[in-house]
Design an enzyme around this catalytic site. Structure first.
Site, PDB file in Angstrom:
ATOM      1  N   CYS A  56       0.845  -1.209   0.000  1.00 34.62           N
ATOM      2  CA  CYS A  56       0.000   0.000   0.000  1.00 34.62           C
ATOM      3  C   CYS A  56       0.875   1.252   0.000  1.00 34.62           C
ATOM      4  O   CYS A  56       1.732   1.418   0.852  1.00 34.62           O
ATOM      5  CB  CYS A  56      -0.905  -0.014   1.226  1.00 34.62           C
ATOM      6  N   CYS A  59       0.410   3.385   3.437  1.00 29.11           N
ATOM      7  CA  CYS A  59       0.820   2.910   4.764  1.00 29.11           C
ATOM      8  C   CYS A  59       2.139   3.568   5.183  1.00 29.11           C
ATOM      9  O   CYS A  59       2.960   3.934   4.342  1.00 29.11           O
ATOM     10  CB  CYS A  59       0.969   1.390   4.746  1.00 29.11           C
ATOM     11  N   HIS A 180      -6.876   1.841   1.801  1.00 34.65           N
ATOM     12  CA  HIS A 180      -6.375   2.545   2.987  1.00 34.65           C
ATOM     13  C   HIS A 180      -7.252   3.782   3.220  1.00 34.65           C
ATOM     14  O   HIS A 180      -7.329   4.659   2.347  1.00 34.65           O
ATOM     15  CB  HIS A 180      -4.916   2.957   2.784  1.00 34.65           C
TER      16      HIS A 180
HETATM   17 ZN    ZN Z   1      -2.306   1.189   3.708  1.00 31.99          ZN
END
Ligand code: ZN
Ligand code: ZN
Length: 367
Positions: A56, A59, A180
């Protein structure tokens, strides 16, 4: 010929409702909500998403596509969008030849500059707004406010910033490409369409009634209570009379706050609380992580006194789901070519949302 008013049933007879914010109409066909529904009802889905995802780009500590590395952030984190939809320092655009030729009328352009930001709500990859703690959502509200202030400051120093649109696209149903939990803020050198429509309507109403349209509207809604979903000291959530999306809602500040900048600590806390309550209700509605597009509408940056007068902080939630976690509403056919249409009435939708739990998330009751 239409029958007289005494036999008219708003829960059974088709009618149109006017949206005074955008000066448009929506077609309501409440009798169609009674059609038998043969679609499946899904079992509640447990969110099996890890707290951290190494692939991701949002993140903490991960590399983004441009090569920049995210800091090991521990709370809400804002950074400029690597693929911004509007940019600064664009080459100038000639504004037509200045005459009123047919071509000039038909092929108009205008230059636009700006900057775009990504707002990661939390370092945790799986923590959506309804699952965050109240104090964590307060951090998100604080981040919106500090961004608003920062952009005003940059505008004062010469950046061409006029309006910031803060929003969140949640879920793949809304075309969100990264799970996310994050929002965005697009800052433009102009005021976008939807806001222009609203400001025009607000100004007209103010000139006629010496009162803000949302102040008036909220007062009536709070006395009738048919479309109110939830309220606290500072905000009320309602399904607007003219809603298009089945479970569309409007979050309105109870007092005149032109923008986030005017919020005191209590109002910041109350906004976070009502957002948690509303998004928890949404998740509980179909026992799923509920998709939506939501965002703020507020005063332009460095607003004049006149602009402040006609601005009233509010948020719109536009969720696409209709009957279950997978059955969504599409704006197609008549709605694309004629006008938007809904089956469920705003009053029925408000009643459903009002009775849902806004404190306990459904996933807390699953094994
Ligand atoms: Zn993430
Ligand atoms: Zn609005």
């Amino acid at each position: 010929m239409a029958s007289d008013d005494s036999t008219f049933d708003f829960t059974d007879n088709s009618h149109r409702r006017y949206n005074p914010l955008t000066d448009t109409w929506v077609l309501v066909s409440p009798h169609r909500a009674k059609r038998p529904w043969l679609g499946q009802q899904e079992a509640p889905s447990k969110l099996e998403i890890a707290e951290y995802d190494e692939s991701c780009y949002l993140c903490p500590r991960n590399l983004r596509a441009t090569g920049s590395k995210n800091p090991n952030y521990g709370s809400t984190f804002i950074f400029p969008n690597d693929y911004a939809a509007v940019k600064l320092n664009q080459p100038g655009l000639s504004q037509g030849r200045g005459n009123d030729s047919e071509r000039d009328q038909l092929f108009k352009t205008s230059s636009v500059e700006g900057n775009c930001y990504v707002i990661c709500f939390s370092p945790k990859h799986n923590l959506t707004l309804p699952l965050m703690m109240h104090k964590e959502i307060v951090r998100v509200v604080e981040a919106w406010i500090s961004l608003y202030r920062q952009l005003e400051e940059e505008a004062n120093q010469g950046k061409p910033f006029k309006y910031v649109q803060i929003f969140e696209n949640k879920g793949t149903a809304m075309g969100c490409s990264n799970l996310h939990p994050h929002g965005q803020a697009w800052c433009l050198s102009t005021v976008p369409n939807e806001l222009m429509k609203e400001f025009t309507s607000f100004k007209k109403f103010q000139d006629s009634f010496s009162k803000h349209m949302l102040d008036s509207y909220m007062e009536i809604e709070l006395s009738e209570r048919e479309r109110v979903v939830v309220e606290n000291d500072s905000f009320v959530v309602l399904v607007p009379f003219w809603a298009i999306w089945p479970f569309e809602t409007l979050v309105v500040s109870k007092t005149h706050l032109p923008s986030l900048k005017e919020f005191n600590a209590k109002q910041q806390s109350d906004l976070a609380a009502i957002l948690k309550n509303l998004t928890t209700k949404y998740d509980n509605l179909f026992s799923t992580s509920f998709p939506y597009s939501m965002g703020t509408h507020q005063a332009p940056l460095n607003a004049s006194e006149e602009e402040k007068k006609i601005s009233w902080f509010h948020m719109h939630f536009y969720p696409p789901l209709l009957r279950s976690a997978t059955v969504r509403k599409f704006l197609v056919g008549f709605e694309l070519l004629g006008e938007p249409q809904r089956d469920l009435t705003a009053e029925q939708a408000a009643e459903r949302l009002r009775t849902l739990d806004g404190i306990t998330h459904y996933s807390e009751n699953l094994d």
